[in-house]
Design a protein around this motif. Sequence first.
Motif, PDB file in Angstrom:
ATOM      1  N   MET A 158     -36.571  -9.746 -44.479  1.00 37.58           N
ATOM      2  CA  MET A 158     -35.445 -10.646 -43.891  1.00 37.58           C
ATOM      3  C   MET A 158     -36.813 -11.662 -44.632  1.00 37.58           C
ATOM      4  SD  MET A 158     -35.525 -11.201 -39.575  1.00 37.58           S
ATOM      5  CE  MET A 158     -37.975 -11.021 -39.596  1.00 37.58           C
ATOM      6  N   ASN A 159     -35.419 -13.379 -44.652  1.00 42.63           N
ATOM      7  CA  ASN A 159     -36.051 -14.403 -45.069  1.00 42.63           C
ATOM      8  C   ASN A 159     -34.727 -14.915 -43.804  1.00 42.63           C
ATOM      9  OD1 ASN A 159     -37.264 -13.431 -47.487  1.00 42.63           O
ATOM     10  ND2 ASN A 159     -35.554 -13.272 -48.347  1.00 42.63           N
ATOM     11  N   LEU A 160     -35.298 -16.036 -43.253  1.00 43.79           N
ATOM     12  CA  LEU A 160     -35.368 -17.082 -42.216  1.00 43.79           C
ATOM     13  C   LEU A 160     -35.804 -18.146 -42.787  1.00 43.79           C
ATOM     14  CD1 LEU A 160     -35.919 -15.289 -39.516  1.00 43.79           C
ATOM     15  CD2 LEU A 160     -34.060 -15.218 -40.609  1.00 43.79           C
ATOM     16  N   ILE A 161     -34.304 -19.456 -42.777  1.00 43.25           N
ATOM     17  CA  ILE A 161     -34.562 -20.767 -42.694  1.00 43.25           C
ATOM     18  C   ILE A 161     -34.289 -21.459 -41.313  1.00 43.25           C
ATOM     19  CG2 ILE A 161     -34.095 -22.737 -43.827  1.00 43.25           C
ATOM     20  CD1 ILE A 161     -32.368 -20.973 -46.258  1.00 43.25           C
ATOM     21  N   PHE A 162     -35.222 -21.853 -40.446  1.00 42.50           N
ATOM     22  CA  PHE A 162     -35.376 -22.828 -39.430  1.00 42.50           C
ATOM     23  C   PHE A 162     -34.739 -24.186 -39.845  1.00 42.50           C
ATOM     24  CE2 PHE A 162     -38.113 -19.504 -38.755  1.00 42.50           C
ATOM     25  CZ  PHE A 162     -37.514 -18.471 -37.498  1.00 42.50           C
ATOM     26  N   ILE A 163     -33.281 -24.471 -39.629  1.00 43.77           N
ATOM     27  CA  ILE A 163     -33.166 -25.579 -39.785  1.00 43.77           C
ATOM     28  C   ILE A 163     -32.982 -26.643 -38.402  1.00 43.77           C
ATOM     29  CG2 ILE A 163     -31.263 -27.086 -40.930  1.00 43.77           C
ATOM     30  CD1 ILE A 163     -30.600 -24.345 -42.176  1.00 43.77           C
ATOM     31  N   GLY A 164     -33.715 -27.676 -38.836  1.00 42.61           N
ATOM     32  CA  GLY A 164     -33.415 -29.172 -37.219  1.00 42.61           C
ATOM     33  C   GLY A 164     -34.579 -30.215 -37.334  1.00 42.61           C
ATOM     34  N   LYS A 165     -34.256 -31.290 -36.700  1.00 39.21           N
ATOM     35  CA  LYS A 165     -34.503 -32.416 -36.389  1.00 39.21           C
ATOM     36  C   LYS A 165     -36.716 -32.217 -37.268  1.00 39.21           C
ATOM     37  CE  LYS A 165     -30.653 -35.391 -35.692  1.00 39.21           C
ATOM     38  NZ  LYS A 165     -30.323 -36.349 -34.714  1.00 39.21           N
TER      39      LYS A 165
ATOM     40  N   THR B 209     -28.366 -21.585 -53.281  1.00 39.08           N
ATOM     41  CA  THR B 209     -29.021 -20.651 -53.217  1.00 39.08           C
ATOM     42  C   THR B 209     -29.691 -19.784 -52.237  1.00 39.08           C
ATOM     43  OG1 THR B 209     -30.321 -21.379 -55.402  1.00 39.08           O
ATOM     44  CG2 THR B 209     -27.543 -20.637 -56.242  1.00 39.08           C
ATOM     45  N   ILE B 210     -31.090 -20.904 -52.631  1.00 35.26           N
ATOM     46  CA  ILE B 210     -31.827 -20.752 -51.795  1.00 35.26           C
ATOM     47  C   ILE B 210     -31.484 -20.440 -50.224  1.00 35.26           C
ATOM     48  CG2 ILE B 210     -34.273 -21.684 -50.250  1.00 35.26           C
ATOM     49  CD1 ILE B 210     -34.840 -22.601 -52.494  1.00 35.26           C
ATOM     50  N   HIS B 211     -30.483 -20.906 -49.128  1.00 36.71           N
ATOM     51  CA  HIS B 211     -29.359 -20.586 -48.543  1.00 36.71           C
ATOM     52  C   HIS B 211     -29.098 -19.681 -48.449  1.00 36.71           C
ATOM     53  CE1 HIS B 211     -30.554 -24.624 -45.884  1.00 36.71           C
ATOM     54  NE2 HIS B 211     -30.697 -25.331 -47.157  1.00 36.71           N
ATOM     55  N   SER B 212     -27.934 -19.227 -49.863  1.00 40.10           N
ATOM     56  CA  SER B 212     -27.737 -17.558 -49.195  1.00 40.10           C
ATOM     57  C   SER B 212     -27.766 -16.376 -49.399  1.00 40.10           C
ATOM     58  CB  SER B 212     -26.421 -17.487 -51.381  1.00 40.10           C
ATOM     59  OG  SER B 212     -27.493 -18.082 -52.584  1.00 40.10           O
ATOM     60  N   ARG B 213     -29.668 -16.775 -49.710  1.00 37.93           N
ATOM     61  CA  ARG B 213     -30.531 -15.524 -49.786  1.00 37.93           C
ATOM     62  C   ARG B 213     -31.271 -15.127 -48.224  1.00 37.93           C
ATOM     63  NH1 ARG B 213     -29.470 -17.156 -54.967  1.00 37.93           N
ATOM     64  NH2 ARG B 213     -28.357 -15.257 -56.781  1.00 37.93           N
ATOM     65  N   CYS B 214     -31.054 -16.295 -47.392  1.00 41.00           N
ATOM     66  CA  CYS B 214     -31.321 -16.317 -46.768  1.00 41.00           C
ATOM     67  C   CYS B 214     -30.783 -16.700 -44.636  1.00 41.00           C
ATOM     68  CB  CYS B 214     -32.687 -17.781 -46.098  1.00 41.00           C
ATOM     69  SG  CYS B 214     -33.392 -18.011 -47.612  1.00 41.00           S
ATOM     70  N   SER B 215     -30.902 -15.897 -44.229  1.00 40.71           N
ATOM     71  CA  SER B 215     -29.968 -16.059 -42.619  1.00 40.71           C
ATOM     72  C   SER B 215     -30.545 -17.643 -42.024  1.00 40.71           C
ATOM     73  CB  SER B 215     -31.069 -15.043 -41.751  1.00 40.71           C
ATOM     74  OG  SER B 215     -30.048 -13.628 -42.507  1.00 40.71           O
TER      75      SER B 215
END
Length: 263
Positions: free
Chosen positions: A1-8, A109-115
């Motif tokens: 499971m790969n996650l990206i936490f996106i925010g300011k 491509t990184i975003h496409s491989r992570c939730s």
Amino acid sequence: MNLIFIGKSGLFKKEMALAKARKILSVENLDASPDFLLVEPENQKIPVAQVTRIADFTTFAPVNAERKVVVIVNADLGTIEFQQALLKLLEDEPKTDFLLTCQQNLLETIHSRCSQVQIKCWTRGQLEEWLKQEGIAVDETAMLLCGGRPGIYREVVSETAFLADCKQLAENLINAPERAVIQLGALAESFDIGVEKHTLIVSFIESFLSEHVLQHRRLTVGQVLASIEICTDERRRLGKRGYGKTEMFCFYRKLYAILSGQQ
């Protein structure tokens, strides 16, 4: 499971990623876990050399858990070469969970491989409840400066001189608008306020003018709206690389012309 936490910035994305890592590894002390790796920027950059460190870490099987965890803080500060090399690891390391934090988008491509987990700014109610729990006083100027970001609020109230300058700026915006911009210019000359603080100031002016529009007896509605508009435009420009003092002073000159009635 790969996650990206996106925010300011100031929304505790790193803390969320570390909490997730503790849950995955079932440990409290991540520093003592051989199955955990933390990667953070140095001098506002993550060089491609860090990928070698990550690759070495993921080469061997987990020691105390079923999986390994890599947390990469502010991954958007990674060079293009770093992100391209990281992409290969995301594809080739099924026994490792990657938890990334970022403010701006990474390679598609990184975003496409992570939730992806979108972290939103807090409401005033949420922020006030957190301040109560932390035993921190509510300050209206800090509230406007932080823009619903608790981490930024905590930083602002700890920098008493900067907060005092912003309180004076708020008073000037109502009572002596043209003096407010002169104060900003003097502040930038005296201290290296940097793009981050300039961003806070621009957002603060925009929010302050919006919330106190009826108090501005010395400004016309047109002046207030024009000031808000150039603040909005400035915030859009601030994300660009190479933004410095020349650009700041250009903004101050435009704002001065509006607030002093020269435009």
